[in-house]
Design a protein around this motif. Structure first.
Motif, PDB file in Angstrom:
ATOM      1  N   SER A  85       0.829  -1.209   0.000  1.00 28.90           N
ATOM      2  CA  SER A  85       0.000   0.000   0.000  1.00 28.90           C
ATOM      3  C   SER A  85       0.860   1.255   0.000  1.00 28.90           C
ATOM      4  CB  SER A  85      -0.933   0.004   1.219  1.00 28.90           C
ATOM      5  OG  SER A  85      -1.864  -1.064   1.158  1.00 28.90           O
ATOM      6  N   ARG A  86       1.913   1.253   0.795  1.00 30.11           N
ATOM      7  CA  ARG A  86       2.817   2.400   0.814  1.00 30.11           C
ATOM      8  C   ARG A  86       3.502   2.565  -0.542  1.00 30.11           C
ATOM      9  NH1 ARG A  86       5.478   0.445   6.501  1.00 30.11           N
ATOM     10  NH2 ARG A  86       4.011   1.425   7.953  1.00 30.11           N
ATOM     11  N   SER A  87       3.935   1.449  -1.114  1.00 30.62           N
ATOM     12  CA  SER A  87       4.608   1.519  -2.418  1.00 30.62           C
ATOM     13  C   SER A  87       3.661   2.015  -3.501  1.00 30.62           C
ATOM     14  CB  SER A  87       5.160   0.134  -2.797  1.00 30.62           C
ATOM     15  OG  SER A  87       6.139  -0.297  -1.880  1.00 30.62           O
ATOM     16  N   TRP A  88       2.405   1.593  -3.429  1.00 27.46           N
ATOM     17  CA  TRP A  88       1.402   2.026  -4.398  1.00 27.46           C
ATOM     18  C   TRP A  88       1.232   3.545  -4.363  1.00 27.46           C
ATOM     19  CZ3 TRP A  88      -1.383   0.587  -8.471  1.00 27.46           C
ATOM     20  CH2 TRP A  88      -2.573   1.256  -8.768  1.00 27.46           C
ATOM     21  N   ALA A  89       1.070   4.091  -3.154  1.00 25.29           N
ATOM     22  CA  ALA A  89       0.885   5.540  -3.031  1.00 25.29           C
ATOM     23  C   ALA A  89       2.152   6.294  -3.448  1.00 25.29           C
ATOM     24  CB  ALA A  89       0.505   5.892  -1.593  1.00 25.29           C
ATOM     25  N   ARG A  90       3.307   5.813  -3.032  1.00 23.53           N
ATOM     26  CA  ARG A  90       4.561   6.493  -3.366  1.00 23.53           C
ATOM     27  C   ARG A  90       4.818   6.489  -4.877  1.00 23.53           C
ATOM     28  NH1 ARG A  90       7.479   3.555  -0.597  1.00 23.53           N
ATOM     29  NH2 ARG A  90       8.210   2.149  -2.223  1.00 23.53           N
ATOM     30  N   GLN A 115      -7.201   3.103  -2.287  1.00 25.07           N
ATOM     31  CA  GLN A 115      -6.340   2.084  -1.680  1.00 25.07           C
ATOM     32  C   GLN A 115      -6.663   1.917  -0.199  1.00 25.07           C
ATOM     33  OE1 GLN A 115      -4.255   0.018  -3.051  1.00 25.07           O
ATOM     34  NE2 GLN A 115      -3.631  -0.903  -1.114  1.00 25.07           N
ATOM     35  N   ILE A 116      -6.910   3.029   0.469  1.00 27.07           N
ATOM     36  CA  ILE A 116      -7.331   2.962   1.871  1.00 27.07           C
ATOM     37  C   ILE A 116      -8.652   2.211   1.980  1.00 27.07           C
ATOM     38  CG2 ILE A 116      -7.989   4.329   3.891  1.00 27.07           C
ATOM     39  CD1 ILE A 116      -6.174   6.566   2.833  1.00 27.07           C
ATOM     40  N   TYR A 137     -14.136   6.594   1.725  1.00 25.90           N
ATOM     41  CA  TYR A 137     -13.011   6.890   0.838  1.00 25.90           C
ATOM     42  C   TYR A 137     -13.325   6.582  -0.622  1.00 25.90           C
ATOM     43  CZ  TYR A 137      -9.893   7.729   4.770  1.00 25.90           C
ATOM     44  OH  TYR A 137      -9.288   8.265   5.878  1.00 25.90           O
ATOM     45  N   LEU A 138     -14.562   6.289  -0.922  1.00 23.81           N
ATOM     46  CA  LEU A 138     -14.963   5.985  -2.294  1.00 23.81           C
ATOM     47  C   LEU A 138     -15.888   7.066  -2.833  1.00 23.81           C
ATOM     48  CD1 LEU A 138     -15.700   2.149  -1.891  1.00 23.81           C
ATOM     49  CD2 LEU A 138     -13.668   3.196  -2.914  1.00 23.81           C
ATOM     50  N   SER A 139     -15.769   7.335  -4.107  1.00 22.93           N
ATOM     51  CA  SER A 139     -16.642   8.309  -4.742  1.00 22.93           C
ATOM     52  C   SER A 139     -18.019   7.701  -4.990  1.00 22.93           C
ATOM     53  CB  SER A 139     -16.033   8.769  -6.066  1.00 22.93           C
ATOM     54  OG  SER A 139     -15.992   7.683  -6.994  1.00 22.93           O
ATOM     55  N   ALA A 155     -13.426  -6.011  -6.491  1.00 23.43           N
ATOM     56  CA  ALA A 155     -13.998  -5.009  -7.390  1.00 23.43           C
ATOM     57  C   ALA A 155     -13.241  -3.687  -7.293  1.00 23.43           C
ATOM     58  CB  ALA A 155     -15.474  -4.803  -7.069  1.00 23.43           C
ATOM     59  N   ILE A 156     -12.788  -3.338  -6.092  1.00 27.06           N
ATOM     60  CA  ILE A 156     -12.011  -2.107  -5.931  1.00 27.06           C
ATOM     61  C   ILE A 156     -10.695  -2.209  -6.687  1.00 27.06           C
ATOM     62  CG2 ILE A 156     -10.760  -0.679  -4.264  1.00 27.06           C
ATOM     63  CD1 ILE A 156     -12.968  -1.265  -2.247  1.00 27.06           C
ATOM     64  N   LEU A 157     -10.054  -3.365  -6.643  1.00 24.29           N
ATOM     65  CA  LEU A 157      -8.821  -3.549  -7.407  1.00 24.29           C
ATOM     66  C   LEU A 157      -9.090  -3.408  -8.913  1.00 24.29           C
ATOM     67  CD1 LEU A 157      -6.927  -6.495  -5.676  1.00 24.29           C
ATOM     68  CD2 LEU A 157      -6.485  -4.042  -5.498  1.00 24.29           C
ATOM     69  N   ALA A 158     -10.253  -3.889  -9.348  1.00 25.02           N
ATOM     70  CA  ALA A 158     -10.596  -3.760 -10.765  1.00 25.02           C
ATOM     71  C   ALA A 158     -10.745  -2.289 -11.156  1.00 25.02           C
ATOM     72  CB  ALA A 158     -11.883  -4.531 -11.061  1.00 25.02           C
TER      73      ALA A 158
END
Length: 301
Positions: A85-90, A115-116, A137-139, A155-158
């Motif tokens: 998760s940290r790597s994704w945001a960075r 991601q959160i 945290y979702l629209s 589904a969020i990953l998709a």
């Protein structure tokens, strides 16, 4: 997850008093049966309890080893999820060209928020709870896409994959950055699959049932054998024997399902909150939420 490696006598008593009473009751009944009836008919050889105790110890040891393997694998998977998760945001912040066409900065922040949400949704799914904290945290558009989903974290990953492609189409990420970011999505999917495997694989119930039966049988036979040599003290020693075997077995049972909400389970609330704080801090969001407080200063959930 327990915060201390030490337990007070009061804590031990609170956790085991019902079991203590049950063992004392059973041992007392066994002592009475042996004293007033069985002693006149049969004598229990010491070798029987020795063989039974050795076999039962191996049985419980195997049980606890398998339980700890499940718990430790779950902990490693969530540790990997924290790092991914940290790597994704960075990587989103530094690999994306913020001056590219489109609303790249807004989309990057949206993907970090998502991601959160993914981690909180995964926690909810593993615990099979009705916690909807992740929805914050979702629209609205994301929520509409999740309405028909049977597996919300997947589904969020998709959705993340779709937005990653949008970043590539806008020219915000090049081919190498796209592959790197996509590999992080694959890793998170692997983490999720490992957690789901642990959660959905039930430990054989017959194994647990017969282990409990064998422990009670061993306690009764031990009390029969001891009562012939030490009298009423057999109840005390029978309780001690039963306490050791039962508590050892229960420790394994508490570890079998690491995603539950008991003091021995993984602190998913604390882990997901840590990810939330780290990612919000990376994008400069203020104020940051507070870390999860320990329950009675003894353990984290």
């Amino acid at each position: 997850m327990l915060l201390s490696d030490k337990l007070t006598l009061v804590q031990v008593f609170r956790m085991t008093w019902k079991l203590d009473l049950a063992i004392i009751l059973v041992c007392s009944l066994a002592y009475c049966v042996d004293t007033y009836w069985m002693k006149a008919h049969i004598s229990i050889p010491v070798t029987i309890t020795t063989v039974l105790g050795t076999a039962l110890a191996f049985f419980i040891g195997f049980n606890n080893n398998q339980a700890y393997d499940r718990w430790w694998e779950g902990r490693k998977l969530w540790g990997a999820q924290v790092n991914d998760s940290r790597s994704w945001a960075r990587n989103l912040q530094h690999y994306c060209d913020m001056s590219a066409a489109g609303e790249t900065p807004h989309l990057v922040n949206t993907m970090i928020f998502r991601q959160i949400a993914f981690n909180y949704a995964l926690k909810t799914a593993l615990r099979k709870s009705d916690d909807t904290y992740y929805e914050g945290y979702l629209s609205k558009k994301d929520m509409e896409r999740l309405d028909e989903s049977q597996n919300i974290p997947n589904a969020i990953l998709a959705i993340q994959a779709g937005d990653l492609r949008a970043l590539r189409d806008q020219g915000a990420v090049d081919g190498f950055a796209f592959l790197e970011l996509n590999s992080l999505l694959v890793k998170q999917c692997d983490n999720m699959g490992g957690m789901e495997r642990i959660r959905n694989t039930t430990f054989p119930p017959s194994y647990l049932f017969f282990t409990r039966v064998f422990i009670w049988f061993f306690v009764i036979v031990s009390t029969f054998m001891l009562s012939e040599s030490i009298g009423f003290w057999a109840v005390i020693f029978g309780w001690a024997i039963g306490f050791v075997f039962h508590i050892t077995h229960q420790n394994g049972i508490h570890l079998m399902n690491p995603f539950e909400t008991n003091p021995m389970s993984l602190p998913l609330d604390s882990i997901t909150r840590t990810i939330e704080i780290n990612l919000l801090d990376m994008i400069g969001h203020r104020p940051l939420p507070s870390p999860v407080a320990p329950v009675n200063n003894q353990y984290l959930l």
